[in-house]
Design a protein around this motif. Structure first.
Motif, PDB file in Angstrom:
ATOM      1  N   UNK A 216       1.057  -1.104  -0.379  1.00 19.79           N
ATOM      2  CA  UNK A 216       0.216  -0.160  -0.025  1.00 19.79           C
ATOM      3  C   UNK A 216       0.308   1.414   0.358  1.00 19.79           C
ATOM      4  N   UNK A 217       1.792   0.672   0.402  1.00 20.80           N
ATOM      5  CA  UNK A 217       3.317   2.123   0.537  1.00 20.80           C
ATOM      6  C   UNK A 217       3.519   3.018  -0.670  1.00 20.80           C
ATOM      7  N   UNK A 218       3.213   1.585  -1.379  1.00 20.65           N
ATOM      8  CA  UNK A 218       4.203   2.237  -2.812  1.00 20.65           C
ATOM      9  C   UNK A 218       3.330   3.226  -4.185  1.00 20.65           C
ATOM     10  N   UNK A 219       1.324   2.323  -3.815  1.00 14.39           N
ATOM     11  CA  UNK A 219       0.810   2.976  -3.717  1.00 14.39           C
ATOM     12  C   UNK A 219       0.776   4.412  -3.369  1.00 14.39           C
ATOM     13  N   UNK A 220       0.469   4.416  -2.368  1.00 15.93           N
ATOM     14  CA  UNK A 220       0.219   5.989  -1.691  1.00 15.93           C
ATOM     15  C   UNK A 220       2.316   6.847  -2.151  1.00 15.93           C
ATOM     16  N   UNK A 221       2.670   5.997  -2.174  1.00 20.73           N
ATOM     17  CA  UNK A 221       4.216   7.346  -2.638  1.00 20.73           C
ATOM     18  C   UNK A 221       4.220   7.276  -4.549  1.00 20.73           C
ATOM     19  N   UNK A 222       3.185   7.007  -4.826  1.00 20.91           N
ATOM     20  CA  UNK A 222       2.637   6.989  -6.490  1.00 20.91           C
ATOM     21  C   UNK A 222       1.941   7.712  -6.934  1.00 20.91           C
ATOM     22  N   UNK A 223       1.224   7.943  -5.780  1.00 22.06           N
ATOM     23  CA  UNK A 223       0.454   8.924  -5.393  1.00 22.06           C
ATOM     24  C   UNK A 223       0.587  10.499  -4.925  1.00 22.06           C
ATOM     25  N   UNK A 224       1.140  10.443  -4.273  1.00 24.53           N
ATOM     26  CA  UNK A 224       2.573  11.481  -4.222  1.00 24.53           C
ATOM     27  C   UNK A 224       3.520  11.415  -5.211  1.00 24.53           C
ATOM     28  N   UNK A 225       3.877  10.772  -5.442  1.00 15.46           N
ATOM     29  CA  UNK A 225       4.132  11.563  -6.864  1.00 15.46           C
ATOM     30  C   UNK A 225       4.034  12.329  -7.362  1.00 15.46           C
ATOM     31  N   UNK A 226       3.268  11.950  -8.690  1.00 14.21           N
ATOM     32  CA  UNK A 226       1.897  11.709  -9.301  1.00 14.21           C
ATOM     33  C   UNK A 226       1.348  13.328  -9.244  1.00 14.21           C
ATOM     34  N   UNK A 227       0.880  13.543  -8.024  1.00 13.11           N
ATOM     35  CA  UNK A 227       0.820  15.215  -7.160  1.00 13.11           C
ATOM     36  C   UNK A 227       1.392  15.908  -7.128  1.00 13.11           C
ATOM     37  N   UNK A 228       2.496  15.473  -6.764  1.00 11.56           N
ATOM     38  CA  UNK A 228       3.863  16.489  -6.194  1.00 11.56           C
ATOM     39  C   UNK A 228       4.203  16.812  -8.155  1.00 11.56           C
TER      40      UNK A 228
END
Length: 500
Positions: A345-357
């Motif tokens: 789940x942390x991978x998905x959360x990090x991926x979301x953060x990277x996209x948003x950032x």
């Protein structure tokens, strides 16, 4: 074009007032030559910032988890020594010895551990790779902080100059207003309005000076030395044309996402390590002992075949087959699986953060570019407006208040332009950082060799010595206790290209 190429030179683009001023000002008011570039500031921070040196130390600690995991699968050698004195024995027959000494050496070789050692090593190696990605993330964050601190100083120096110029202009206006009041051309109201506007400009100047001091102190915190005369930053290369292109590169190269993926992979090995606790454990052991009774064997003992000293050896195979452990292995497996789920789940959360950032930084960059364009038009229009209001005032169709308002509008647009130039540059660099293209190897820093995380890993990964310590840790980052308190002093012309 690599970032190293863009850092190699200095351009007049971006926060260009200092550069233009130097090029256009008369010889008597030439701006001082720059004493520090953005590249030099990055080199200083890379070599002396405590955040990055601390992250390197953390990675070296992570490197040690590999030899620690390997040690569980290597032979173990132990020695022992003992001495016993028989003080009293009610059943003593006189055959034994009242004292005995012994020394021995034993060797234990693990043969089978259910895959625990193998998976522990793989998990440790994967976490080392995650640590390297984390170090890349720390480098990216450090360079982003350097860029922001560098541009903050340039921005605030420009704002201080603009406010200084505004205060001087309003001071001249006030004196002219008083002179015209003395001859009856203006009223006391006009003088009061000019005095009030000058007082406001001086308070704005004090605020701008305080902000400049704060930015310079923050620069010292990040870079390690006070800012000198900063050169204008070079233009940013190869920025994406749209947010989709930026996101595509970021998903492939962002170090934070890489670190999260590696930690997910390591957690899968942890599940196998937990499962190994339910499997048999096999080891082979050999040992040898020397014993000495220190001449304590009497006649009866010698007749019985006892010697004063001798050797004893042994060899064997140990098999441990767990039958019941109270549910502990299953609980450990479930715990490892839950942690694996969290890592996924942390991978998905990090991926979301990277996209948003990435998308946010790109949007801020594009917005700042548009603000720059509109601010340039506003500065030009407000300058013409001020000239027209002054001319109309000279023929009596405009009041002093109209001039003061025009002055303030011009100042506001100039400050907005400087702020937008800073925001565009910082946001543009943030886009490159999110794309994974703002690391030390991308920047091509020439302040000495780059830190090589593989050097320490290769040195320790197969180390089997129990006495191979590192030297006593010493501080690597530089302290800033000797840095002088910063002042709001600025040098160079204010705005010779566009005088009011």
């Amino acid at each position: 074009m690599r970032l190293s190429h863009f850092l190699a030179g200095v351009s007049a683009a971006g926060l260009a007032l200092p550069a233009i001023a130097q090029a256009q000002a008369p010889a008597a008011v030439q701006a001082p030559a720059p004493t520090e570039t953005l590249r030099e500031a990055m080199v200083k921070a890379y070599n002396t910032n405590p955040d990055i040196t601390g992250e390197r130390a953390n990675l070296r600690a992570t490197d040690e988890t590999v030899p620690i995991a390997r040690a569980a699968g290597l032979p173990g050698v132990n020695s022992s020594a003992s001495y016993n004195e028989n003080l009293y024995d009610s059943d003593g027959s006189g055959v034994g010895s009242p004292r005995t000494g012994a020394a021995g050496v034993s060797l234990s070789v693990p043969v089978f551990s259910g895959g625990a050692v193998r998976n522990s090593i793989r998990a440790a190696e994967t976490r080392v790779e995650a640590g390297r990605a984390g170090l890349r993330t720390a480098e990216t964050q450090l360079f982003s902080d350097v860029v922001a601190a560098y541009l903050d100083v340039l921005r605030d120096e420009s704002i201080v100059r603009l406010n200084q110029q505004n205060a001087r202009v309003l001071g001249v206006n006030l004196q002219a207003t008083r002179d015209r009041f003395e001859v009856g051309d203006l009223t006391r109201t006009d003088v009061a309005q000019s005095e009030a506007r000058l007082a406001i400009s001086e308070s704005q100047l004090r605020g701008a000076e305080a902000q400049l001091i704060s930015s310079r102190e923050n620069y010292i915190r990040i870079v390690g030395t006070p800012p000198g005369v900063l050169a204008p930053p070079p233009p940013l290369p190869n920025l994406p044309v749209n947010p989709d292109q930026a996101v595509q590169v970021a998903l492939a190269e962002n170090p934070s996402l890489d670190a999260a993926s590696k930690l997910r992979d390591a957690s899968a090995y942890d599940v196998n390590v937990a499962r190994a606790s339910r499997l048999p454990q096999v080891s082979v052991g050999v040992g040898g002992d020397y014993y000495n009774r220190f001449g304590g064997v009497g006649t009866a003992g010698r007749l019985a075949g006892l010697a004063n000293d001798g050797f004893a050896t042994s060899a064997g195979v140990n098999l441990t087959l767990p039958l019941f452990q109270g549910g502990r292995p299953a609980a450990q497996v479930r715990q490892a699986q839950a942690r694996q789920s969290a890592a996924i789940e942390q991978v998905t959360a990090t991926e979301r953060g990277v996209i948003a950032q990435t998308r946010s930084a790109f949007a801020v960059y594009q917005s700042a570019l548009r603000v720059i364009e509109s601010s340039k038009l506003a500065v030009s229009a407000n300058r013409l407006s001020l000239e027209g209001v002054r001319a109309e005032n000279s023929v009596g169709t405009r009041t002093i208040l109209d001039i003061l308002n025009a002055e303030q509008e011009l100042l506001n647009s100039q400050v907005q332009l400087v702020q937008a130039e800073r925001d565009a540059y910082v946001a543009g660099f943030a886009v490159l950082a999110a794309m994974g293209r703002a690391e030390a190897q991308d920047l091509g820093l020439d302040g000495g060799p780059l830190y090589d995380p593989l050097a320490n890993y290769n040195r320790v990964r197969r180390s089997i010595s129990d006495w191979r310590d590192n030297p006593k840790p010493q501080a690597e980052a530089t302290r800033t206790t000797g840095s002088p308190a910063q002042t709001p002093a600025v040098s160079g012309p204010v705005d010779p290209v566009n005088p009011r």
